[in-house]
Design an enzyme around this catalytic site. Structure first.
Site, PDB file in Angstrom:
ATOM      1  N   SER A 127    -104.312  -1.157  65.047  1.00  0.00           N
ATOM      2  CA  SER A 127    -104.726  -1.091  66.449  1.00  0.00           C
ATOM      3  C   SER A 127    -104.759  -2.474  67.085  1.00  0.00           C
ATOM      4  CB  SER A 127    -106.136  -0.512  66.572  1.00  0.00           C
ATOM      5  OG  SER A 127    -106.195   0.776  66.066  1.00  0.00           O
TER       6      SER A 127
ATOM      7  N   ASN B 280    -115.575  -4.502  65.101  1.00  0.00           N
ATOM      8  CA  ASN B 280    -116.950  -4.214  65.547  1.00  0.00           C
ATOM      9  C   ASN B 280    -117.862  -4.089  64.336  1.00  0.00           C
ATOM     10  OD1 ASN B 280    -115.179  -1.534  65.529  1.00  0.00           O
ATOM     11  ND2 ASN B 280    -117.235  -1.036  64.830  1.00  0.00           N
TER      12      ASN B 280
ATOM     13  N   ALA C 106    -107.599  -2.388  62.073  1.00  0.00           N
ATOM     14  CA  ALA C 106    -108.866  -2.763  62.700  1.00  0.00           C
ATOM     15  C   ALA C 106    -109.935  -1.924  62.014  1.00  0.00           C
ATOM     16  CB  ALA C 106    -108.827  -2.481  64.185  1.00  0.00           C
TER      17      ALA C 106
ATOM     18  N   HIS D 234    -101.774   8.708  61.653  1.00  0.00           N
ATOM     19  CA  HIS D 234    -103.127   8.854  61.105  1.00  0.00           C
ATOM     20  C   HIS D 234    -103.411  10.296  60.673  1.00  0.00           C
ATOM     21  CE1 HIS D 234    -103.357   5.313  63.764  1.00  0.00           C
ATOM     22  NE2 HIS D 234    -104.239   4.859  62.914  1.00  0.00           N
TER      23      HIS D 234
ATOM     24  N   HIS E  36    -100.882   2.669  70.215  1.00  0.00           N
ATOM     25  CA  HIS E  36     -99.927   2.621  69.107  1.00  0.00           C
ATOM     26  C   HIS E  36     -98.546   3.014  69.628  1.00  0.00           C
ATOM     27  CE1 HIS E  36    -102.406   2.346  65.344  1.00  0.00           C
ATOM     28  NE2 HIS E  36    -103.353   2.579  66.232  1.00  0.00           N
TER      29      HIS E  36
ATOM     30  N   HIS F 239    -113.171   3.301  71.640  1.00  0.00           N
ATOM     31  CA  HIS F 239    -111.842   2.886  71.182  1.00  0.00           C
ATOM     32  C   HIS F 239    -111.380   1.665  71.977  1.00  0.00           C
ATOM     33  CE1 HIS F 239    -107.853   3.170  69.472  1.00  0.00           C
ATOM     34  NE2 HIS F 239    -107.302   3.313  70.663  1.00  0.00           N
TER      35      HIS F 239
ATOM     36  N   MET G  24    -109.903   4.128  59.356  1.00  0.00           N
ATOM     37  CA  MET G  24    -109.344   5.480  59.352  1.00  0.00           C
ATOM     38  C   MET G  24    -107.887   5.486  58.886  1.00  0.00           C
ATOM     39  SD  MET G  24    -110.843   6.552  63.068  1.00  0.00           S
ATOM     40  CE  MET G  24    -112.532   6.105  63.554  1.00  0.00           C
ATOM     41  N   SER G  25    -107.506   4.472  58.128  1.00  0.00           N
ATOM     42  CA  SER G  25    -106.104   4.381  57.688  1.00  0.00           C
ATOM     43  C   SER G  25    -106.036   3.614  56.372  1.00  0.00           C
ATOM     44  CB  SER G  25    -105.285   3.643  58.758  1.00  0.00           C
ATOM     45  OG  SER G  25    -105.718   2.293  58.855  1.00  0.00           O
TER      46      SER G  25
ATOM     47  N   TYR H 238    -106.185  11.804  61.059  1.00  0.00           N
ATOM     48  CA  TYR H 238    -106.983  12.532  62.072  1.00  0.00           C
ATOM     49  C   TYR H 238    -106.128  13.130  63.180  1.00  0.00           C
ATOM     50  CZ  TYR H 238    -106.707   8.083  64.668  1.00  0.00           C
ATOM     51  OH  TYR H 238    -106.258   6.952  65.299  1.00  0.00           O
ATOM     52  N   GLU H 239    -104.863  12.741  63.246  1.00  0.00           N
ATOM     53  CA  GLU H 239    -103.984  13.339  64.254  1.00  0.00           C
ATOM     54  C   GLU H 239    -103.598  14.759  63.868  1.00  0.00           C
ATOM     55  OE1 GLU H 239    -100.982  10.434  66.023  1.00  0.00           O
ATOM     56  OE2 GLU H 239    -101.678   9.357  64.244  1.00  0.00           O
TER      57      GLU H 239
HETATM   58  N1  HPA Z   1    -115.250   2.805  62.032  1.00  0.00           N
HETATM   59  C1  HPA Z   1    -114.083   3.326  61.597  1.00  0.00           C
HETATM   60  N2  HPA Z   1    -112.919   2.868  61.972  1.00  0.00           N
HETATM   61  C2  HPA Z   1    -112.880   1.830  62.812  1.00  0.00           C
HETATM   62  C3  HPA Z   1    -114.053   1.231  63.306  1.00  0.00           C
HETATM   63  C4  HPA Z   1    -115.299   1.751  62.876  1.00  0.00           C
HETATM   64  O1  HPA Z   1    -116.386   1.273  63.273  1.00  0.00           O
HETATM   65  N3  HPA Z   1    -113.664   0.217  64.109  1.00  0.00           N
HETATM   66  C5  HPA Z   1    -112.313   0.200  64.105  1.00  0.00           C
HETATM   67  N4  HPA Z   1    -111.824   1.174  63.318  1.00  0.00           N
END
Ligand code: HPA
Length: 286
Positions: free
Chosen positions: A37, A242, A120, A90, A68, A254, A218-219, A92-93
């Site tokens: 990301s 974050n 990220a 991903h 993306h 996001h 998530m990847s 989750y898609e």
């Molecule tokens: N959690 C999961 N995936 C992420 C996060 C998060 O806080 N930040 C960026 N991708």
């Protein structure tokens, strides 16, 4: 969801995509790079020789995430022949795990020996700050299905692959040396992959920390499993976008993740480019 019918096996689908690639592109990469990301701009800065949009590849799963792009970029960083994924797929898609790792396997079939993973993430480690870079030392992937479930693709690797050193110690050493030379602070830690797309609750972040994770995303972990299965050397750096939920009071968006990744991008790009070149010269092109 994909462009071919659902009765195709993962191996047949991979073959279909590889033949589609071969019919369009004549390029053999040594290093494959997956951009996370906010990091996509790196692909625009290389010496581009060819571009292949995912939707031009028969059978390829198409990314649906804002921020993306969906294409392979072929070209050179210095003298290193690269394939770069600008936009990943991903879980989750809604794709199956075998679809999620199809691009990784495809890059292996294109000839790439090294997989450079970026993403990220959110920090589970309270000592981390937004904007930190974390060299991935190991991973926890048990909250998502293994991408190796189903008939084994014997042409890629063995049924029960070892996972004792997913992220190559040697390559990690090269990245650490590179970061030092560039005076870029590099954390190290364990990455945990959850399904997403929701961010975690405070208790889930706490749980991840208790399990030994430093960064949550998530990847990546599923791609690393597929690449390790297929005999690639793997290295990964996470851009901590974050603090995980509960480590901060502010709700996550996001947009915030993308903005943080964008902000860190110039330094991240510098580190990745130099690391790629050093890995190629010290490990591949000896
Ligand atoms: N959690 C999961 N995936 C992420 C996060 C998060 O806080 N930040 C960026 N991708």
């Amino acid at each position: 969801m994909t462009q071919n019918n659902i009765f195709t096996t993962p191996e047949e689908k991979l073959e279909l995509c590889f033949n589609s690639f071969k019919s369009k592109i004549d390029f053999k990469p040594a290093v494959a790079l997956i951009l996370g990301s906010g990091l996509g701009a790196l692909a625009d800065e290389i010496d581009v020789r060819a571009v292949l949009n995912y939707n031009e590849i028969e059978g390829f799963p198409l990314s649906t995430v804002p921020g993306h792009k969906g294409r392979f970029v072929f070209g050179y960083i210095d003298d290193v022949p690269m394939v770069i994924m600008q936009g990943r797929v991903h879980y989750y898609e809604g794709y199956s795990m075998s679809d999620v790792v199809l691009p990784t396997r495809l890059m292996r079939k294109m000839g790439a020996e090294v997989l450079f993973l970026t993403n990220a993430s959110g920090a589970a480690n309270p000592d981390f700050s937004a904007g930190d870079f974390m060299l991935i030392t190991d991973q926890i992937s048990n909250f998502v299905p293994s991408p190796l479930i189903g008939p084994n693709i014997d042409s890629l690797g063995t049924r029960f692959p070892d996972m004792s050193e997913i992220y190559s110690k040697k390559l990690r050493g090269i990245v650490k040396k590179t970061a030092e030379a560039l005076n870029i602070k590099l954390r190290e830690g364990v990455y945990i992959q959850l399904t997403g797309p929701n961010f975690e609750s405070p208790s889930e972040v706490k749980m991840c920390r208790m399990l030994g994770a430093d960064a949550i995303g998530m990847s990546t972990a599923c791609e690393a499993i597929a690449a390790n299965h297929a005999g690639m050397k793997i290295v990964g750096i996470s851009c901590v976008a974050n603090l995980g939920c509960g480590l901060t009071d502010t709700p996550l968006t996001h947009k915030e993740v993308i903005e943080a990744a964008d902000k860190a991008a110039p330094l991240f790009k510098k580190l990745i480019k130099a690391s790629v070149v050093n890995i190629f010269h010290e490990e591949l092109n000896k």
